[in-house]
Design an enzyme around this catalytic site. Structure first.
Site, PDB file in Angstrom:
ATOM      1  N   ASP A   1       0.829  -1.163   0.017  1.00 40.12           N
ATOM      2  CA  ASP A   1      -0.007  -0.011   0.081  1.00 40.12           C
ATOM      3  C   ASP A   1       0.991   1.221  -0.022  1.00 40.12           C
ATOM      4  O   ASP A   1       1.945   1.267   0.644  1.00 40.12           O
ATOM      5  CB  ASP A   1      -0.726   0.057   1.110  1.00 40.12           C
ATOM      6  CG  ASP A   1      -1.988  -0.786   1.243  1.00 40.12           C
ATOM      7  OD1 ASP A   1      -2.173  -1.485   0.061  1.00 40.12           O
ATOM      8  OD2 ASP A   1      -2.843  -1.046   1.999  1.00 40.12           O
TER       9      ASP A   1
ATOM     10  N   ARG B   1      -1.429  -1.029  -8.395  1.00 37.04           N
ATOM     11  CA  ARG B   1      -2.704  -0.225  -8.179  1.00 37.04           C
ATOM     12  C   ARG B   1      -2.635   1.289  -8.073  1.00 37.04           C
ATOM     13  O   ARG B   1      -1.744   1.909  -7.402  1.00 37.04           O
ATOM     14  CB  ARG B   1      -3.167  -0.775  -6.600  1.00 37.04           C
ATOM     15  CG  ARG B   1      -4.531  -0.035  -6.307  1.00 37.04           C
ATOM     16  CD  ARG B   1      -4.800  -0.175  -4.646  1.00 37.04           C
ATOM     17  NE  ARG B   1      -4.716  -1.640  -4.205  1.00 37.04           N
ATOM     18  CZ  ARG B   1      -4.324  -1.987  -3.425  1.00 37.04           C
ATOM     19  NH1 ARG B   1      -3.976  -1.056  -2.278  1.00 37.04           N
ATOM     20  NH2 ARG B   1      -4.223  -3.314  -2.771  1.00 37.04           N
TER      21      ARG B   1
HETATM   22  C1  LIG Z   1      -9.019  -1.063  -3.393  1.00 34.99           C
HETATM   23  C2  LIG Z   1      -8.374   0.366  -2.932  1.00 34.99           C
HETATM   24  C3  LIG Z   1      -6.998   0.334  -2.427  1.00 34.99           C
HETATM   25  C4  LIG Z   1      -6.525   1.502  -1.688  1.00 34.99           C
HETATM   26  N1  LIG Z   1      -5.463   1.696  -1.400  1.00 34.99           N
HETATM   27  C5  LIG Z   1      -4.855   2.908  -0.842  1.00 34.99           C
HETATM   28  C6  LIG Z   1      -3.578   3.131  -0.782  1.00 34.99           C
HETATM   29  O1  LIG Z   1      -2.665   2.273  -0.561  1.00 34.99           O
HETATM   30  N2  LIG Z   1      -3.227   4.452  -0.277  1.00 34.99           N
HETATM   31  C7  LIG Z   1      -3.987   5.355  -0.443  1.00 34.99           C
HETATM   32  O2  LIG Z   1      -3.396   6.491  -0.083  1.00 34.99           O
HETATM   33  N3  LIG Z   1      -5.212   5.300  -0.648  1.00 34.99           N
HETATM   34  C8  LIG Z   1      -5.749   3.920  -1.058  1.00 34.99           C
HETATM   35  N4  LIG Z   1      -6.922   3.737  -1.292  1.00 34.99           N
HETATM   36  C9  LIG Z   1      -8.086   4.956  -0.980  1.00 34.99           C
HETATM   37  C10 LIG Z   1      -8.115   6.174  -2.287  1.00 34.99           C
HETATM   38  O3  LIG Z   1      -6.939   6.894  -2.324  1.00 34.99           O
HETATM   39  C11 LIG Z   1      -9.297   6.843  -2.157  1.00 34.99           C
HETATM   40  O4  LIG Z   1      -9.146   7.762  -1.009  1.00 34.99           O
HETATM   41  C12 LIG Z   1     -10.538   6.408  -2.298  1.00 34.99           C
HETATM   42  O5  LIG Z   1     -10.835   5.372  -2.883  1.00 34.99           O
HETATM   43  C13 LIG Z   1     -11.575   7.362  -2.556  1.00 34.99           C
HETATM   44  O6  LIG Z   1     -11.491   7.794  -3.749  1.00 34.99           O
HETATM   45  P1  LIG Z   1     -12.488   7.114  -5.048  1.00 34.99           P
HETATM   46  O7  LIG Z   1     -11.522   7.006  -6.321  1.00 34.99           O
HETATM   47  O8  LIG Z   1     -13.337   6.238  -4.600  1.00 34.99           O
HETATM   48  O9  LIG Z   1     -13.246   8.561  -5.274  1.00 34.99           O
HETATM   49  P2  LIG Z   1     -14.220   9.485  -4.729  1.00 34.99           P
HETATM   50  O10 LIG Z   1     -14.405  10.835  -5.579  1.00 34.99           O
HETATM   51  O11 LIG Z   1     -13.664   9.828  -3.258  1.00 34.99           O
HETATM   52  O12 LIG Z   1     -15.684   8.643  -4.602  1.00 34.99           O
HETATM   53  C14 LIG Z   1     -16.379   8.450  -5.528  1.00 34.99           C
HETATM   54  C15 LIG Z   1     -17.767   7.636  -5.043  1.00 34.99           C
HETATM   55  O13 LIG Z   1     -17.168   6.725  -4.337  1.00 34.99           O
HETATM   56  C16 LIG Z   1     -18.218   6.507  -3.069  1.00 34.99           C
HETATM   57  N5  LIG Z   1     -17.365   6.470  -2.043  1.00 34.99           N
HETATM   58  C17 LIG Z   1     -15.869   6.828  -2.059  1.00 34.99           C
HETATM   59  N6  LIG Z   1     -15.121   6.719  -0.736  1.00 34.99           N
HETATM   60  C18 LIG Z   1     -16.257   6.254   0.174  1.00 34.99           C
HETATM   61  C19 LIG Z   1     -16.317   6.357   1.494  1.00 34.99           C
HETATM   62  N7  LIG Z   1     -15.260   6.300   2.168  1.00 34.99           N
HETATM   63  N8  LIG Z   1     -17.685   6.055   2.049  1.00 34.99           N
HETATM   64  C20 LIG Z   1     -18.704   5.903   1.080  1.00 34.99           C
HETATM   65  N9  LIG Z   1     -18.646   6.245  -0.039  1.00 34.99           N
HETATM   66  C21 LIG Z   1     -17.712   6.575  -0.467  1.00 34.99           C
HETATM   67  C22 LIG Z   1     -19.146   7.893  -3.089  1.00 34.99           C
HETATM   68  O14 LIG Z   1     -20.236   7.529  -3.685  1.00 34.99           O
HETATM   69  C23 LIG Z   1     -18.209   8.804  -4.024  1.00 34.99           C
HETATM   70  O15 LIG Z   1     -19.042   9.787  -4.504  1.00 34.99           O
HETATM   71  C24 LIG Z   1      -7.707   2.665  -1.952  1.00 34.99           C
HETATM   72  C25 LIG Z   1      -9.018   2.724  -2.488  1.00 34.99           C
HETATM   73  C26 LIG Z   1      -9.200   1.594  -3.190  1.00 34.99           C
HETATM   74  C27 LIG Z   1     -10.622   1.430  -3.663  1.00 34.99           C
END
Ligand SMILES: Cc1cc2nc3c(=O)[nH]c(=O)nc-3n(C[C@H](O)[C@H](O)[C@H](O)COP(=O)(O)OP(=O)(O)OC[C@H]3O[C@@H](n4cnc5c(N)ncnc54)[C@H](O)[C@@H]3O)c2cc1C
Length: 308
Positions: free
Chosen positions: A134, A184
């Protein structure tokens, strides 16, 4: 503006004690972290894989302060891998690890984290699966990428995460795509200063698309980590343009977020992996989920007020 405040609170020991001890916290936490023990998470893995989904498992815990805790983290992953082996779930379930939990921030932490993560990567390979490193805050990334490169000498399938909000990431993506890595791409979940990261959501999304294009056109295996419907559609289109087959990239989402979308993408023939976190030290992970969607915080606060 709530997001950065929640992220700041995620590093506060006082807040950690208050939130962790509040009796109403548990049901809200369970939405994102469905268990505290291996025994609790294995049935979840079985259920997800029965539905045609794949899984990446994260034993939660970060900000450790002793070497003994780093050994405990390593052993927790080895126990998990042992259980996956017994159940024949190896190929469907990979592991996600945070190097901070393996001791990266302690004195001599780079070597300690490498020494702790290596047996986990070895054990994962022995059951036909792999490990993804991560991405944590930007100060840890040079060490993470160096460990990734070192592990790939013996285990080329070892993955890593890159964060679209960081200015450095476009260059990292080019290097990793050339090297044929499993990568990722995510937006980024930490509180980062304007000197190193885009602060504007639109800028982050644009960077995400540029980086994903680099990965799709490169030699590696892109893993699209996002719940954003626009980025998922763009990901599908970029994969098509790059001539990638369905097993040459995958989507990843977090457990408890847009679960119906996990099933929809899998039913369409995409590889869909659900990032499933478990363990007792869930505070940091939980607070980042609140920060991503302030409505989660309002729900949490409302349940505190109505139950007290
Ligand atoms: C498989 C995976 C692994 C990850 N690993 C890391 C990592 O190693 N390091 C790191 O910094 N980040 C990691 N993240 C988190 C990432 O950086 C984002 O903070 C997170 O994915 C929210 O961004 P989004 O692309 O979903 O878009 P956003 O614009 O934040 O969300 C899009 C839509 O998804 C839904 N959504 C998003 N988050 C939430 C929530 N918490 N609760 C409810 N609904 C939500 C909402 O409907 C929102 O409108 C990971 C995310 C995923 C999916």
């Amino acid at each position: 503006m709530l997001g950065p405040a929640i992220l700041a609170a995620s590093r506060s020991d006082k807040m950690r004690r208050i939130v962790s001890a509040a009796p109403v916290t548990k049901p809200v936490v369970t939405r994102f972290i469905p268990g505290e023990t291996v025994d609790q998470v294995i049935p979840i893995v079985e259920e997800l894989t029965r539905k045609g989904l794949e899984v990446t498992l994260d034993v939660v815990g970060e900000d450790i302060t002793t070497v003994e805790q780093s050994y405990a983290a390593r052993d927790a992953y080895l126990e998990l891998i042992g259980r996956l082996k017994d159940l024949g779930l190896g190929e469907k379930a990979e592991m996600s690890v945070k190097l901070s939990m393996f001791g990266q921030a302690l004195e001599g932490g780079h070597e300690l984290a490498l020494a702790n993560v290596r047996p986990v990567v070895e054990a994962a390979a022995a059951i036909g699966t792999t490990v993804t490193l991560d991405a944590e805050d930007h100060t840890t990334l040079d060490s993470m990428f160096a460990i990734h490169e070192e592990l790939r000498k013996d285990f080329p399938q070892t993955g890593c995460v890159i964060q679209a909000y960081l200015f450095r990431t476009e260059a990292d993506a080019r290097r990793l795509a050339d090297a044929g890595s499993r990568v990722r791409i995510v937006k980024g979940a930490y509180k980062e200063p304007a000197e190193v990261a885009y602060q504007d959501k639109g800028e982050i999304d644009k960077a995400y698309v540029r980086i994903l294009k680099t990965l799709m056109e490169g030699k590696g295996y892109p893993m699209i980590g996002s719940h954003d419907p626009r980025l998922i559609a763009i990901g599908q289109e970029l994969a098509r343009q790059a001539g990638r087959k369905p097993d040459e990239y995958e989507f990843q989402m977090l457990y408890g977020i847009r679960s119906e979308e996990h099933l929809r993408l899998a039913a369409e023939g995409h590889r869909m992996r659900v990032y499933t976190a478990y363990g007792t030290d869930w505070y940091g992970y939980f607070m980042r989920r609140l920060a991503e969607k302030p409505a989660n915080l309002l729900f949490f606060l409302r349940s505190m007020i109505t139950k007290n």
